[in-house]
Design an enzyme around this catalytic site. Structure first.
Site, mmCIF file in Angstrom:
data_model
loop_
_atom_site.group_PDB
_atom_site.id
_atom_site.type_symbol
_atom_site.label_atom_id
_atom_site.label_comp_id
_atom_site.label_asym_id
_atom_site.label_seq_id
_atom_site.Cartn_x
_atom_site.Cartn_y
_atom_site.Cartn_z
ATOM 1 N N GLY A 11 0.770 -1.341 -0.109
ATOM 2 C CA GLY A 11 -0.038 0.029 -0.048
ATOM 3 C C GLY A 11 0.713 1.251 0.045
ATOM 4 N N ALA A 12 0.896 2.089 -1.061
ATOM 5 C CA ALA A 12 1.759 3.172 -1.296
ATOM 6 C C ALA A 12 0.857 4.564 -1.117
ATOM 7 C CB ALA A 12 2.508 3.201 -2.793
ATOM 8 N N GLY A 13 -0.242 4.432 -0.370
ATOM 9 C CA GLY A 13 -0.751 5.582 0.295
ATOM 10 C C GLY A 13 0.056 6.486 0.958
ATOM 11 N N GLY A 16 1.487 4.143 3.965
ATOM 12 C CA GLY A 16 2.356 3.196 3.461
ATOM 13 C C GLY A 16 3.715 3.816 3.078
ATOM 14 N N ASP A 36 2.158 -1.458 -4.713
ATOM 15 C CA ASP A 36 0.717 -0.839 -4.630
ATOM 16 C C ASP A 36 0.261 -1.213 -6.214
ATOM 17 O OD1 ASP A 36 -0.763 1.554 -3.272
ATOM 18 O OD2 ASP A 36 -1.319 1.331 -5.416
ATOM 19 N N ARG A 91 -14.582 3.057 11.777
ATOM 20 C CA ARG A 91 -13.731 1.879 11.089
ATOM 21 C C ARG A 91 -14.652 0.751 10.760
ATOM 22 N NH1 ARG A 91 -11.290 4.159 15.758
ATOM 23 N NH2 ARG A 91 -8.909 5.008 15.505
ATOM 24 N N ASN A 98 -12.519 -3.487 3.028
ATOM 25 C CA ASN A 98 -11.071 -4.076 3.283
ATOM 26 C C ASN A 98 -10.918 -5.503 3.728
ATOM 27 O OD1 ASN A 98 -10.664 -1.253 2.976
ATOM 28 N ND2 ASN A 98 -10.198 -0.840 4.741
ATOM 29 N N ASN A 123 -7.689 -0.932 8.685
ATOM 30 C CA ASN A 123 -8.983 -0.878 9.581
ATOM 31 C C ASN A 123 -9.991 -1.598 8.867
ATOM 32 O OD1 ASN A 123 -8.586 0.662 11.949
ATOM 33 N ND2 ASN A 123 -8.315 2.422 10.835
ATOM 34 N N HIS A 178 -9.008 -1.214 18.949
ATOM 35 C CA HIS A 178 -8.699 -0.127 18.511
ATOM 36 C C HIS A 178 -10.323 0.531 18.043
ATOM 37 C CE1 HIS A 178 -6.459 2.823 16.472
ATOM 38 N NE2 HIS A 178 -6.689 2.646 15.083
#
Length: 312
Positions: A11-13, A16, A36, A91, A98, A123, A178
């Site tokens: 994940g390159a958000g 990430g 990603d 979440r 997800n 999440n 969480h």
């Protein structure tokens, strides 16, 4: 400095890419792989971070790719993949979408790195950690989630601001989930060694706990697009570092609980000793009756939700 091995971030958000940057700047690994699905994005981020090496003085190389082959042989894999929250979302609103992403990602990273330790940050955290464990087939100690470190950091920050003291003088702890069933542990909270309860009223502490519980939503509401990533990435990177260095650091994480605190068969926010191979052991501390009861209730709440993801 001796560098060795590889850590991968999926994940390159913002989350990430910031995690990858922090891991690279530790200068502990030969390489950090960033994967990603968006063509060119991980490659561009890797190129950018690599060009910061002469300035920041680290040698760890960033490898950006759309192919999971780049992650092969990773010691540690951090899974950040998934949709972030938007204002007004909980979440749990992210659960179904997800879940599909995390299951697919987990299967791919385990195929490439069967000996890896997996750190989940997607999440809803507790449910996605349980799902990654099921999808990976790995021993439970090699799959954990990042939650308590972030919640504890937020709590400590709010206490420090409230009392106008350095954050380094504050020690706090949160266990449980969480989210809504986060369990603050007042008996473990101190400022310069003094009990927090001696410095703040019970009502004010509860207000700070509520702000901590809603800490992610507060950031999301301010940003309006995207969610928190600076503090969360710091927490995930520190967990990975503890695994790499086999430090034995005791950290609040989402770990498999099997008898500790009288709770079994659930991923839950607890303190755990982290080192090579992931969770070495869950560390029990003395809790008040009220804290223990809250932790038990949190376990039952997340157990029901984790059961829902088994077939997702």
């Amino acid at each position: 400095m001796t560098r060795s091995g590889k850590v991968s971030v999926v994940g390159a958000g913002f989350y990430g890419s910031t995690t990858a940057q922090r891991l690279a700047e530790y200068d502990l690994f030969e390489a950090v792989a960033l994967v990603d699905i968006i063509e060119g994005k991980p490659q561009g981020i890797a190129l950018d971070i690599n060009q910061s090496r002469p300035i920041e003085g680290f040698e760890t190389a960033l490898l950006g790719s759309n192919d999971y082959d780049v992650t092969a042989g990773s010691e540690i894999v951090v899974i950040t993949a998934g949709l972030p929250r938007k204002p007004g979302m909980s979440r749990m609103d992210l659960l179904e979408t997800n879940a599909k992403i995390v299951r697919e990602v987990t299967e791919k990273v385990v195929a490439a790195s069967p000996d890896a330790v997996i750190i989940v940050v997607s999440n809803p955290l507790d449910e996605m950690t349980a799902l990654a464990s099921l999808a990976s087939g790995l021993p439970k100690n090699r799959v954990m989630g990042q939650a308590g470190m972030l919640d504890t950091a937020r709590f400590s920050t709010f206490v420090a601001e409230e009392l106008s003291v350095p954050v380094g003088s504050v020690t706090t702890l949160t266990l449980g989930s969480h989210g809504d069933t986060m369990v603050p542990v007042p008996s473990a909270c101190t400022v310069d060694g003094k009990p927090l309860s001696d410095l703040l009223s019970a009502d004010r502490i509860e207000e700070l706990v509520t702000r901590t519980r809603n800490g992610g939503a507060e950031v999301v509401a301010l940003l309006k697009t995207g969610s928190a990533y600076y503090a969360p990435s710091a927490a995930a990177a520190r967990m990975a570092r503890a695994v790499k260095e086999d430090s034995g650091a005791v950290l609040p994480v989402c770990a498999w609980v099997d008898g500790e605190y009288g709770i079994s068969g659930v991923y839950l926010g607890v303190e755990a000793e982290i080192g090579a191979g992931g969770v070495k052991r869950v560390v029990e501390r003395d809790l008040t009756d009220q804290e223990r009861s809250a932790l038990t209730n949190a376990a039952e709440a997340v157990r029901a939700k984790q059961a829902d993801v088994a077939n997702m």
